[in-house]
Write a protein that holds these residues in place. Structure first.
Motif, PDB file in Angstrom:
ATOM      1  N   PRO A 110    -133.031 -16.888  54.589  1.00 36.77           N
ATOM      2  CA  PRO A 110    -132.724 -16.337  53.261  1.00 36.77           C
ATOM      3  C   PRO A 110    -133.248 -14.924  53.033  1.00 36.77           C
ATOM      4  O   PRO A 110    -132.617 -14.145  52.323  1.00 36.77           O
ATOM      5  N   THR A 111    -134.390 -14.567  53.626  1.00 40.71           N
ATOM      6  CA  THR A 111    -134.939 -13.232  53.375  1.00 40.71           C
ATOM      7  C   THR A 111    -134.204 -12.153  54.143  1.00 40.71           C
ATOM      8  O   THR A 111    -134.446 -10.961  53.921  1.00 40.71           O
ATOM      9  N   ARG A 112    -133.305 -12.538  55.026  1.00 38.18           N
ATOM     10  CA  ARG A 112    -132.503 -11.556  55.751  1.00 38.18           C
ATOM     11  C   ARG A 112    -131.144 -11.321  55.096  1.00 38.18           C
ATOM     12  O   ARG A 112    -130.333 -10.561  55.612  1.00 38.18           O
ATOM     13  N   LEU A 113    -130.898 -11.998  54.002  1.00 39.86           N
ATOM     14  CA  LEU A 113    -129.601 -11.875  53.341  1.00 39.86           C
ATOM     15  C   LEU A 113    -129.696 -10.909  52.169  1.00 39.86           C
ATOM     16  O   LEU A 113    -130.620 -11.005  51.360  1.00 39.86           O
ATOM     17  N   PRO A 114    -128.752  -9.975  52.048  1.00 39.55           N
ATOM     18  CA  PRO A 114    -128.770  -9.037  50.923  1.00 39.55           C
ATOM     19  C   PRO A 114    -128.454  -9.750  49.622  1.00 39.55           C
ATOM     20  O   PRO A 114    -127.783 -10.789  49.614  1.00 39.55           O
ATOM     21  N   PRO A 115    -128.930  -9.235  48.503  1.00 38.84           N
ATOM     22  CA  PRO A 115    -128.707  -9.901  47.218  1.00 38.84           C
ATOM     23  C   PRO A 115    -127.282  -9.758  46.694  1.00 38.84           C
ATOM     24  O   PRO A 115    -126.872 -10.517  45.816  1.00 38.84           O
ATOM     25  N   THR A 116    -126.540  -8.778  47.183  1.00 37.86           N
ATOM     26  CA  THR A 116    -125.198  -8.537  46.662  1.00 37.86           C
ATOM     27  C   THR A 116    -124.174  -9.443  47.333  1.00 37.86           C
ATOM     28  O   THR A 116    -124.353  -9.868  48.478  1.00 37.86           O
ATOM     29  N   MET A 117    -123.084  -9.725  46.613  1.00 37.03           N
ATOM     30  CA  MET A 117    -122.008 -10.555  47.137  1.00 37.03           C
ATOM     31  C   MET A 117    -120.677  -9.833  46.961  1.00 37.03           C
ATOM     32  O   MET A 117    -120.530  -8.969  46.097  1.00 37.03           O
ATOM     33  N   LEU A 118    -119.726 -10.208  47.805  1.00 33.31           N
ATOM     34  CA  LEU A 118    -118.388  -9.620  47.714  1.00 33.31           C
ATOM     35  C   LEU A 118    -117.595 -10.232  46.574  1.00 33.31           C
ATOM     36  O   LEU A 118    -116.704  -9.593  46.016  1.00 33.31           O
ATOM     37  N   LEU A 119    -117.900 -11.476  46.249  1.00 35.67           N
ATOM     38  CA  LEU A 119    -117.204 -12.185  45.175  1.00 35.67           C
ATOM     39  C   LEU A 119    -118.170 -12.432  44.019  1.00 35.67           C
ATOM     40  O   LEU A 119    -119.381 -12.469  44.198  1.00 35.67           O
ATOM     41  N   ASP A 120    -117.610 -12.601  42.849  1.00 34.09           N
ATOM     42  CA  ASP A 120    -118.441 -12.921  41.689  1.00 34.09           C
ATOM     43  C   ASP A 120    -119.032 -14.318  41.840  1.00 34.09           C
ATOM     44  O   ASP A 120    -118.393 -15.236  42.376  1.00 34.09           O
ATOM     45  N   ALA A 121    -120.239 -14.477  41.369  1.00 37.15           N
ATOM     46  CA  ALA A 121    -120.926 -15.769  41.464  1.00 37.15           C
ATOM     47  C   ALA A 121    -120.209 -16.814  40.620  1.00 37.15           C
ATOM     48  O   ALA A 121    -119.626 -16.512  39.573  1.00 37.15           O
ATOM     49  N   LEU A 122    -120.245 -18.045  41.100  1.00 37.99           N
ATOM     50  CA  LEU A 122    -119.674 -19.157  40.350  1.00 37.99           C
ATOM     51  C   LEU A 122    -120.723 -19.746  39.413  1.00 37.99           C
ATOM     52  O   LEU A 122    -121.922 -19.637  39.654  1.00 37.99           O
ATOM     53  N   ASP A 123    -120.252 -20.350  38.348  1.00 36.56           N
ATOM     54  CA  ASP A 123    -121.151 -21.008  37.404  1.00 36.56           C
ATOM     55  C   ASP A 123    -121.256 -22.488  37.764  1.00 36.56           C
ATOM     56  O   ASP A 123    -120.266 -23.223  37.734  1.00 36.56           O
TER      57      ASP A 123
END
Length: 345
Positions: A110-123
């Motif tokens: 998990p600490t190697r993953l960037p915080p940004t995503m290509l898609l909007d987060a789901l609720d």
């Protein structure tokens, strides 16, 4: 269960290929860091575990890149095995399309993953898991990865090296993701059990009674049923059908039209089902067999042992850790995410 069993069967077709698990080996030292990966701090090391992997004589030492680290890119690169490199790259891709926003999914790095995503987060519903004490963030993938490499792979794969490294790690990743999802379902089970008896669990946690919590959440009959079911499914899925018992596909009515086609189709289905049952019953009679043909693609007792020795106890460790945090207290050291409580006995 089917996903895990089929994934294990898929992995078993390749040799051990221990070199893919060795950090700093000739296979992985020139790969660098997966594009888009963030680097953990030098003190943290690789956050997914695997540092204690025993790769065996044919996989390299695994010691290269460990020890005193100066923080240079070369030292950081050498920390990754080929499996870790591929797994991080896979998680980078999946995290971009919000896989790890699901409460069911847990990254190994998990600490190697960037915080940004290509898609909007789901609720997702906010009441599935508790955030108290960080209970919802419990992640035991570190010890799962170590147990998979050190215990599961040697039990399902023949020794040696077939140089099918890419296919091997892709099969590994499929197994690891399925196992991770399965054991972390324990958090949902723990939340359900807590809601059914909050006072009982709170008292045990307040007394720091991890053994009492473990006893309260354990259902031996269900565990026995899971073990038998896993073994039976492995015996059925891991065997070739008994083709000699099937009717010939040649002759009239073979296109399925008319009564002849219907009768033939029914006979084929019945024979296939019967052969599967016979194969499963034969496999369940013996604890183990030295004959590869009688074991099928994977020895059913090995699949059973994976459930008995790793999946079930690790799921329960996660439940204990979750319940302690849920009740506002850190779990005892034997329920830390880098070990299994059964190893501390």
């Amino acid at each position: 269960e089917e996903t895990i069993i089929f994934a294990l069967i898929e992995r078993s077709q390749f040799r051990h290929n221990a070199v893919v698990y060795a950090r700093g080996s000739d296979l992985s030292r020139d790969l660098g860091v997966p594009l888009g990966s963030t680097l953990p701090s030098v003190d943290d090391g690789v956050d997914g575990g695997g540092g204690d992997v025993d790769v065996g004589d044919d996989g390299g030492s695994g010691d290269e890149g460990s020890g005193d680290v100066d923080g240079s890119k070369e030292a950081e690169d050498n920390k990754l095995s080929f499996l870790e490199y591929m797994l991080i790259g896979t998680e980078l891709l999946h995290s971009g399309v919000r896989r790890y926003t699901s409460p069911e999914e847990h990254a190994f790095f998990p600490t190697r993953l960037p915080p940004t995503m290509l898609l909007d987060a789901l609720d997702y519903p906010t009441d599935l898991l508790s955030t108290t004490g960080g209970a919802c963030d419990v992640n035991f993938n570190e010890i799962l990865l170590k147990k998979y490499i050190n215990a599961v792979v040697p039990s399902i794969a023949d020794g040696g090296d077939d140089e099918q490294y890419g296919s091997t790690v892709l099969a590994d990743i499929a197994v690891l993701q399925a196992l991770s999802r399965r054991v972390h379902y324990g958090k949902f089970v723990a939340e359900s059990k807590y809601r059914s008896d909050p006072d009982g669990y709170q008292k045990l946690v307040d007394d720091n009674d991890a053994g009492g919590v473990m006893k309260l959440l354990t259902n031996g009959k269900v565990e026995d049923m899971v073990l038998r079911r896993a073994r039976l499914k492995a015996a059925t899925y891991g065997r070739e059908p008994m083709l000699s018992s099937l009717p010939s596909l040649d002759g009239g009515g073979g296109d399925g039209s008319g009564d002849g086609g219907t009768d033939e189709s029914t006979a084929i289905i019945a024979a296939a089902a019967a052969s599967a049952v016979v194969a499963a019953v034969e496999a369940m009679k013996e604890e183990s067999s030295s004959s590869a043909s009688s074991r099928g693609k994977v020895d059913p007792t090995v699949i059973e042992s994976v459930y008995r020795d790793i999946i079930i106890p690790l799921t329960k460790d996660i439940e204990v850790a979750y319940l302690f945090r849920r009740c506002g207290r850190e779990p005892p050291a034997e329920f830390a995410p880098d070990r299994m409580s059964t190893d501390c006995l």
